[in-house]
Design an enzyme around this catalytic site. Structure first.
Site, PDB file in Angstrom:
ATOM      1  N   TYR A   1     129.133 -30.763 -35.481  1.00 22.03           N
ATOM      2  CA  TYR A   1     129.903 -30.755 -36.718  1.00 22.03           C
ATOM      3  C   TYR A   1     131.261 -30.097 -36.466  1.00 22.03           C
ATOM      4  O   TYR A   1     131.451 -29.401 -35.476  1.00 22.03           O
ATOM      5  CB  TYR A   1     129.175 -29.969 -37.812  1.00 22.03           C
ATOM      6  CG  TYR A   1     128.058 -30.731 -38.461  1.00 22.03           C
ATOM      7  CD1 TYR A   1     128.332 -31.760 -39.368  1.00 22.03           C
ATOM      8  CD2 TYR A   1     126.726 -30.437 -38.188  1.00 22.03           C
ATOM      9  CE1 TYR A   1     127.308 -32.465 -39.970  1.00 22.03           C
ATOM     10  CE2 TYR A   1     125.693 -31.142 -38.784  1.00 22.03           C
ATOM     11  CZ  TYR A   1     125.995 -32.152 -39.672  1.00 22.03           C
ATOM     12  OH  TYR A   1     124.991 -32.855 -40.283  1.00 22.03           O
TER      13      TYR A   1
ATOM     14  N   ASP B   1     117.113 -38.841 -41.635  1.00 19.04           N
ATOM     15  CA  ASP B   1     118.378 -38.198 -41.995  1.00 19.04           C
ATOM     16  C   ASP B   1     118.982 -38.840 -43.255  1.00 19.04           C
ATOM     17  O   ASP B   1     119.781 -39.772 -43.178  1.00 19.04           O
ATOM     18  CB  ASP B   1     119.322 -38.316 -40.786  1.00 19.04           C
ATOM     19  CG  ASP B   1     120.641 -37.611 -41.004  1.00 19.04           C
ATOM     20  OD1 ASP B   1     120.855 -37.060 -42.100  1.00 19.04           O
ATOM     21  OD2 ASP B   1     121.461 -37.612 -40.077  1.00 19.04           O
TER      22      ASP B   1
ATOM     23  N   SER C   1     122.903 -38.997 -43.628  1.00 17.18           N
ATOM     24  CA  SER C   1     123.586 -40.084 -42.929  1.00 17.18           C
ATOM     25  C   SER C   1     123.444 -41.408 -43.680  1.00 17.18           C
ATOM     26  O   SER C   1     124.429 -42.117 -43.862  1.00 17.18           O
ATOM     27  CB  SER C   1     123.055 -40.243 -41.510  1.00 17.18           C
ATOM     28  OG  SER C   1     123.479 -39.160 -40.743  1.00 17.18           O
TER      29      SER C   1
ATOM     30  N   ARG D   1     120.768 -32.969 -36.848  1.00 15.40           N
ATOM     31  CA  ARG D   1     121.274 -34.286 -36.433  1.00 15.40           C
ATOM     32  C   ARG D   1     120.937 -34.513 -34.956  1.00 15.40           C
ATOM     33  O   ARG D   1     121.788 -34.461 -34.090  1.00 15.40           O
ATOM     34  CB  ARG D   1     122.770 -34.408 -36.706  1.00 15.40           C
ATOM     35  CG  ARG D   1     123.033 -34.973 -38.090  1.00 15.40           C
ATOM     36  CD  ARG D   1     124.471 -35.371 -38.316  1.00 15.40           C
ATOM     37  NE  ARG D   1     124.585 -35.966 -39.651  1.00 15.40           N
ATOM     38  CZ  ARG D   1     125.731 -36.227 -40.244  1.00 15.40           C
ATOM     39  NH1 ARG D   1     126.875 -35.986 -39.652  1.00 15.40           N
ATOM     40  NH2 ARG D   1     125.748 -36.761 -41.447  1.00 15.40           N
TER      41      ARG D   1
ATOM     42  N   GLN E   1     116.684 -38.975 -36.554  1.00 11.33           N
ATOM     43  CA  GLN E   1     117.606 -39.971 -37.107  1.00 11.33           C
ATOM     44  C   GLN E   1     116.986 -40.774 -38.247  1.00 11.33           C
ATOM     45  O   GLN E   1     117.643 -41.034 -39.246  1.00 11.33           O
ATOM     46  CB  GLN E   1     118.034 -40.912 -35.991  1.00 11.33           C
ATOM     47  CG  GLN E   1     119.520 -41.102 -35.951  1.00 11.33           C
ATOM     48  CD  GLN E   1     119.949 -41.840 -34.695  1.00 11.33           C
ATOM     49  OE1 GLN E   1     119.120 -42.265 -33.884  1.00 11.33           O
ATOM     50  NE2 GLN E   1     121.239 -41.983 -34.536  1.00 11.33           N
TER      51      GLN E   1
HETATM   52  P1  NAI Z   1     130.113 -35.819 -41.332  1.00  9.14           P
HETATM   53  O1  NAI Z   1     129.873 -34.390 -41.040  1.00  9.14           O
HETATM   54  O2  NAI Z   1     129.430 -36.869 -40.523  1.00  9.14           O
HETATM   55  O3  NAI Z   1     131.694 -36.121 -41.275  1.00  9.14           O
HETATM   56  C1  NAI Z   1     132.676 -35.254 -41.742  1.00  9.14           C
HETATM   57  C2  NAI Z   1     133.863 -35.394 -40.800  1.00  9.14           C
HETATM   58  O4  NAI Z   1     134.939 -34.596 -41.282  1.00  9.14           O
HETATM   59  C3  NAI Z   1     133.529 -34.902 -39.390  1.00  9.14           C
HETATM   60  O5  NAI Z   1     133.739 -35.932 -38.455  1.00  9.14           O
HETATM   61  C4  NAI Z   1     134.491 -33.733 -39.199  1.00  9.14           C
HETATM   62  O6  NAI Z   1     134.945 -33.610 -37.869  1.00  9.14           O
HETATM   63  C5  NAI Z   1     135.618 -34.094 -40.157  1.00  9.14           C
HETATM   64  N1  NAI Z   1     136.433 -32.951 -40.500  1.00  9.14           N
HETATM   65  C6  NAI Z   1     136.058 -31.687 -40.841  1.00  9.14           C
HETATM   66  N2  NAI Z   1     137.126 -30.909 -41.060  1.00  9.14           N
HETATM   67  C7  NAI Z   1     138.216 -31.688 -40.870  1.00  9.14           C
HETATM   68  C8  NAI Z   1     139.609 -31.448 -40.966  1.00  9.14           C
HETATM   69  N3  NAI Z   1     140.100 -30.242 -41.271  1.00  9.14           N
HETATM   70  N4  NAI Z   1     140.430 -32.479 -40.685  1.00  9.14           N
HETATM   71  C9  NAI Z   1     139.935 -33.708 -40.345  1.00  9.14           C
HETATM   72  N5  NAI Z   1     138.645 -33.993 -40.261  1.00  9.14           N
HETATM   73  C10 NAI Z   1     137.782 -32.988 -40.515  1.00  9.14           C
HETATM   74  O7  NAI Z   1     129.789 -36.028 -42.863  1.00  9.14           O
HETATM   75  P2  NAI Z   1     129.487 -37.413 -43.592  1.00  9.14           P
HETATM   76  O8  NAI Z   1     128.038 -37.658 -43.530  1.00  9.14           O
HETATM   77  O9  NAI Z   1     130.418 -38.464 -43.146  1.00  9.14           O
HETATM   78  O10 NAI Z   1     129.852 -37.009 -45.088  1.00  9.14           O
HETATM   79  C11 NAI Z   1     131.190 -36.691 -45.419  1.00  9.14           C
HETATM   80  C12 NAI Z   1     131.225 -36.033 -46.768  1.00  9.14           C
HETATM   81  O11 NAI Z   1     130.950 -36.990 -47.778  1.00  9.14           O
HETATM   82  C13 NAI Z   1     130.203 -34.895 -46.934  1.00  9.14           C
HETATM   83  O12 NAI Z   1     130.792 -33.793 -47.593  1.00  9.14           O
HETATM   84  C14 NAI Z   1     129.191 -35.521 -47.828  1.00  9.14           C
HETATM   85  O13 NAI Z   1     128.510 -34.555 -48.579  1.00  9.14           O
HETATM   86  C15 NAI Z   1     130.056 -36.400 -48.692  1.00  9.14           C
HETATM   87  N6  NAI Z   1     129.344 -37.430 -49.407  1.00  9.14           N
HETATM   88  C16 NAI Z   1     129.820 -37.741 -50.636  1.00  9.14           C
HETATM   89  C17 NAI Z   1     129.196 -38.669 -51.403  1.00  9.14           C
HETATM   90  C18 NAI Z   1     129.757 -39.013 -52.738  1.00  9.14           C
HETATM   91  O14 NAI Z   1     129.163 -39.819 -53.443  1.00  9.14           O
HETATM   92  N7  NAI Z   1     130.874 -38.469 -53.139  1.00  9.14           N
HETATM   93  C19 NAI Z   1     127.946 -39.312 -50.956  1.00  9.14           C
HETATM   94  C20 NAI Z   1     127.560 -38.978 -49.610  1.00  9.14           C
HETATM   95  C21 NAI Z   1     128.253 -38.045 -48.862  1.00  9.14           C
END
Ligand code: NAI
Length: 400
Positions: A249, A150, A153, A142, A147
């Protein structure tokens, strides 16, 4: 590696790219859209695509043909010609079809796509054993330079948006404040856990629909971003040393801290009408932030959309791919939401992928793979090469 060849006339032949119909049961995206065929051709690639590969994203075979791609009747015909296979979900990201698909790939062939290298590393190891070279798009660093490549994202942006629409249609309440002659409806309360890419998009979308939105993240640095999309940042009185890794992260929390976090968060959650879960730490089980005991205190009608269902879920009751109702609370184990917006998701995915492939060529990684290349993007994404799993994090995941 003989990725491209010199023809009899001495002209360098284009490298051959293959695109197959995705086989994951929920997948509707396609790795190359017709609008990008020309970009590939200009960059020195020839595109072979399986008939019907774009159908579920509403891109017909004739559009590919008009753009200059060669449409072939079967995946076997595409694979026979392709030196590089571009996919959306392959290997560990398509576990039910992995055996069948990997058997068709041959030594020297290059596979680029989402392959779940950290969560299901054994499939990368199996492909390495077969001599297949694999680039995992999940491992795209990242950094600003990457970007436009990615995919995580761009896909998370779509998922955050779609999660809110799903919640809106399942909730017994409307999102906006409504003043009518018959009375006033207060805005719905939406709470988003995790303020990464998906979370911020979910907050922005819910805000645009008129909800009262709060966001929470373990990384204090996200406060500004949460506020910039019009949501209120919720801070928990938790002492977490170094919540963030050098790569930006979140770090996985210790058990005791996690339990305290569950209790403090629970006090906020029981007042909500919609909860969107996006908290994740790459390569790890998603943190369990909503235990059953908290769900039991929620009011009936509450909707939880758990975007991290596939990685264990932020909610204890989440079941991936299922929607359950527990004591009046609806819990959606959302899986592959980007595939439910297949046209736009394919446009963005394939643009990211095309930028990545063009980058590999620009830095001298294609058509002949060069293991000595110092480019971070190429190095970080290359997971299998010359019979070996070459990525340290994937190797570590294999040993766990
Ligand atoms: P990201 O890494 O940008 O955001 C995840 C956030 O969770 C981070 O800001 C992190 O600080 C926070 N986090 C981690 N542990 C935490 C905790 N204990 N308490 C509070 N916050 C915490 O990831 P992004 O790109 O936003 O994706 C999020 C998730 O969604 C990923 O697991 C991704 O694989 C999933 N996803 C699911 C999809 C679906 O269709 N179900 C599709 C695309 C992504």
């Amino acid at each position: 590696m003989g990725a491209s060849a010199i023809g009899l006339e001495g002209i360098l032949l284009a490298m051959r790219i293959g695109v197959l119909t995705e086989t994951h049961p929920l997948e509707r995206r396609v790795a190359v859209v017709p609008a990008l065929v020309e970009a590939y051709r200009k960059a020195g690639f020839e595109v072979f695509i399986e008939a019907g590969a774009g159908k579920q994203a509403y891109f017909g075979d004739s559009a590919y043909q008009q753009a200059g791609a060669v449409v072939l009747a079967s995946s076997a015909e595409v694979l026979e010609r392709a030196e590089m296979v571009l996919a959306v979900r392959a290997a560990g990201a398509n576990p039910d079809h992995f055996e069948q698909e990997s058997a068709l790939l041959r030594a020297g062939q290059i596979l680029v796509g989402l392959v779940e290298p950290l969560y299901r590393p054994t499939s990368v190891a199996q492909l390495a054993e077969r001599g297949v070279t694999v680039f995992a798009l999940e491992l795209m660093p990242r950094v600003a330079r990457a970007q436009n490549m990615d995919v995580l994202s761009t896909m998370a942006t779509i998922a955050g948006y779609k999660a809110v629409l799903l919640a809106g249609s399942l909730s017994p309440r409307m999102f906006p404040l409504l003043m009518t002659a018959a009375g006033t409806l207060s805005p719905s309360r939406v709470f988003v856990i995790g303020a990464g890419v998906a979370g911020l998009q979910a907050m922005a979308t819910a805000k645009r629909l008129g909800a009262s939105v709060e966001g929470y993240d373990v990384r204090p640095a996200t406060r500004e971003q949460v506020e910039s999309v019009g949501a209120k940042f919720v801070e928990l009185p938790l002492e977490i040393a170094q919540a963030e890794t050098a790569g930006g992260y979140a770090r996985a929390l210790e058990e005791e801290t996690l339990r305290k976090q569950q209790d403090l968060l629970g006090e906020h959650l029981v007042r909500q009408e919609v909860i969107i879960c996006t908290a994740a730490v790459p390569g790890k089980r998603a943190p369990l932030l909503i235990p059953k005991r908290v769900v039991e205190q929620m009011r009936p009608g509450t909707v939880i959309i758990d975007l991290v269902a596939e990685w264990g879920g932020n909610c204890e009751l989440t079941r991936p791919g299922e929607t359950i109702v527990y004591r009046g609370v609806t819990i959606v184990g959302a899986v592959n939401l980007p595939a439910t917006v297949p046209t736009d998701a394919s446009l963005l995915y394939s643009r990211n992928l095309c930028n990545f492939v063009s980058h590999l060529k620009k830095v001298g990684m294609l058509p002949e793979l060069n293991p000595d290349i110092e480019d971070t993007i190429a190095k970080e994404t290359l997971v299998a090469y010359r019979g070996q799993v070459v990525h340290p994090r994937v190797r570590a995941a294999l040993e766990q």
